[in-house]
Design an enzyme around this catalytic site. Sequence first.
Site, PDB file in Angstrom:
ATOM      1  N   ASN A  59       0.809  -1.218   0.000  1.00  0.00           N
ATOM      2  CA  ASN A  59       0.000   0.000   0.000  1.00  0.00           C
ATOM      3  C   ASN A  59       0.843   1.269   0.000  1.00  0.00           C
ATOM      4  O   ASN A  59       2.009   1.262   0.411  1.00  0.00           O
ATOM      5  CB  ASN A  59      -0.915   0.022   1.230  1.00  0.00           C
ATOM      6  N   HIS A  60       0.238   2.360  -0.442  1.00  0.00           N
ATOM      7  CA  HIS A  60       0.828   3.690  -0.373  1.00  0.00           C
ATOM      8  C   HIS A  60       0.030   4.518   0.629  1.00  0.00           C
ATOM      9  O   HIS A  60      -1.138   4.217   0.901  1.00  0.00           O
ATOM     10  CB  HIS A  60       0.782   4.367  -1.744  1.00  0.00           C
ATOM     11  N   PRO A  61       0.614   5.576   1.172  1.00  0.00           N
ATOM     12  CA  PRO A  61      -0.149   6.436   2.083  1.00  0.00           C
ATOM     13  C   PRO A  61      -1.293   7.111   1.342  1.00  0.00           C
ATOM     14  O   PRO A  61      -1.140   7.558   0.205  1.00  0.00           O
ATOM     15  CB  PRO A  61       0.899   7.451   2.568  1.00  0.00           C
ATOM     16  N   THR A  71      -0.551  10.250  -3.134  1.00  0.00           N
ATOM     17  CA  THR A  71      -0.208   8.896  -2.703  1.00  0.00           C
ATOM     18  C   THR A  71       1.254   8.563  -2.993  1.00  0.00           C
ATOM     19  O   THR A  71       1.692   7.445  -2.740  1.00  0.00           O
ATOM     20  CB  THR A  71      -1.104   7.867  -3.424  1.00  0.00           C
TER      21      THR A  71
END
Length: 226
Positions: free
Chosen positions: A94-96, A102
Amino acid sequence: MADENRIPLPNPRTKNPLIFPDGSHDPATVFLSEVIDHPNIEVGDWTYYNDRSLPDDHAGALAPYLFPGAPEQLRIGRFCQIAQGVQFITATANHPMDGLSTYPFSVFDPDRMGTYRASLPRGRDTIVGHDCWIGREAVLMPGAELGCGVIVAARAVVRGKIPDYAVVSGNPAKIIRMRFNPAEISQLLEIAWWSWPSEKIARNLHLIEQGDVLALAEQNDVDTMN
């Protein structure tokens, strides 16, 4: 005359268990328990992976984003069959998503890389039940969970929980049929032949290969009484 005491199951501690008629071992077929040493990956005995590209890092090939010490686990049961190109996309991919972008800026900053990993949400474990067949280039998304006996078609993209003995295909993967009726599935889960001692599995291979659930259940009752 065949030796009735011969156990036809391969030694689960063998790296390359597939032996050709000329006595050579197939380097592309490996028992994953013997080639993966990763604190976040657990693989049951007799589960094999076939990859003609002969990867040096099987953990990296199968779960490229799962780093040692990640908050989630990948757990694979016994007697699974995993084809080339299968990937488990774990939550650490995942990315922030709390900011305006992102883009993972902190990944490229050695001083902040550790904080980036720590900021990722705790994802659900990815779980593969016993005796699952995962076809070529299938993808299991974060937190996917396969029940026992599931068949995943080639290039399927699996999300969420798949029930025992379902056959799934497509993107997103959908159930196209069940392999057995509910009563038979209940019997198979109760029998749990994959957890038997190897000698008992070997004695009953003819029944396991025939697909006669009732016959296997009856034989299991006989073995239990004895």
